[in-house]
Design an enzyme around this catalytic site. Structure first.
Site, PDB file in Angstrom:
ATOM      1  N   LYS A 125       5.787   6.749   6.956  1.00  0.00           N
ATOM      2  CA  LYS A 125       5.195   5.888   7.980  1.00  0.00           C
ATOM      3  C   LYS A 125       6.248   5.437   8.975  1.00  0.00           C
ATOM      4  O   LYS A 125       7.387   5.165   8.608  1.00  0.00           O
ATOM      5  CB  LYS A 125       4.572   4.635   7.344  1.00  0.00           C
ATOM      6  N   ASP A 164      -6.379  -6.533  -1.939  1.00  0.00           N
ATOM      7  CA  ASP A 164      -4.972  -6.875  -2.142  1.00  0.00           C
ATOM      8  C   ASP A 164      -4.802  -7.965  -3.201  1.00  0.00           C
ATOM      9  O   ASP A 164      -3.853  -7.936  -3.984  1.00  0.00           O
ATOM     10  CB  ASP A 164      -4.319  -7.304  -0.833  1.00  0.00           C
ATOM     11  N   TYR A 200       0.848   2.123  13.189  1.00  0.00           N
ATOM     12  CA  TYR A 200       1.709   2.969  12.379  1.00  0.00           C
ATOM     13  C   TYR A 200       1.250   4.412  12.392  1.00  0.00           C
ATOM     14  O   TYR A 200       0.077   4.721  12.437  1.00  0.00           O
ATOM     15  CB  TYR A 200       1.880   2.438  10.960  1.00  0.00           C
ATOM     16  N   GLU A 214      -5.082   6.753  -2.605  1.00  0.00           N
ATOM     17  CA  GLU A 214      -4.680   5.431  -2.127  1.00  0.00           C
ATOM     18  C   GLU A 214      -4.427   4.513  -3.315  1.00  0.00           C
ATOM     19  O   GLU A 214      -5.185   4.480  -4.278  1.00  0.00           O
ATOM     20  CB  GLU A 214      -5.789   4.848  -1.250  1.00  0.00           C
ATOM     21  N   HIS A 251       0.817  -1.205   0.000  1.00  0.00           N
ATOM     22  CA  HIS A 251       0.000   0.000   0.000  1.00  0.00           C
ATOM     23  C   HIS A 251       0.855   1.260   0.000  1.00  0.00           C
ATOM     24  O   HIS A 251       1.951   1.282   0.560  1.00  0.00           O
ATOM     25  CB  HIS A 251      -0.894   0.029   1.238  1.00  0.00           C
TER      26      HIS A 251
END
Length: 179
Positions: free
Chosen positions: A70, A166, A130, A141, A60
């Site tokens: 992140k 996914d 995260y 995204e 991602h």
């Protein structure tokens, strides 16, 4: 906190100093003051739970203008966390690493913007936290297929548990990647 540069430029492994005694332990999981080289302001914390060993989440990322740096860690169970360099101008473009993060080792992985992120669970009942420096942006995204042959990621698993999203993510060659 001890930081170790990985083979991917800008991607760091961070190990906090843990203070333990007969009662248990304490550590700072994040300190802007102790990690000034990150030069990032985190705005959102995310927390995921994966029930079963062998679950893959990722790959991602968010594309510009809402890219995300992140700082990831595992607070229950264990994972192999993925960082894949998706910056087309990087000498490490398309290279990846997997780093074991666990509740036991307390390590963290920092991924600057331009990296794809994911993880595979090594145990049942995994909690993964995260921090991100930009808010979630559904319009920006993106995902890349977990088994993209162009990346050749060895997740260490043959039959992962995947979300539909996914499992159906595009391959890198079909994505609108623009870092």
């Amino acid at each position: 906190m001890q930081t170790t540069m990985t083979e991917l430029p800008g991607c760091l492994i961070i190990e906090p100093k843990v203070f333990g005694d007969h009662r248990g332990w304490f550590y700072e999981s994040y300190s802007e003051q102790k990690l000034p080289d990150l030069n990032v302001t985190f705005v959102q914390d995310n927390h995921s739970y994966s029930r079963n060993k062998g679950t893959i989440r990722g790959i991602h990322f968010q594309k510009p203008p809402e890219t995300q740096a992140k700082l990831v860690r595992c607070i229950r169970g264990a994972v192999k966390a993925l960082a894949v360099d998706l910056r087309s101008d990087s000498p490490a473009f398309k290279r990846w690493i997997l780093v074991e993060l666990s509740a036991e080792n307390k390590k963290m992985l920092y991924l600057p913007f331009g990296f794809g992120a994911g993880f595979v669970t090594l145990t049942d009942d995994v909690e993964f936290l995260y921090k991100v420096d930009h808010y979630y942006s559904p319009a920006n995204e993106r995902s890349i297929r977990w088994n993209d042959p162009e990346l050749g990621i060895d997740w260490g698993i043959d039959a992962p548990i995947l979300s539909d999203k996914d499992a159906k993510a595009p391959f890198l060659k079909d994505s609108d990647l623009n870092f």
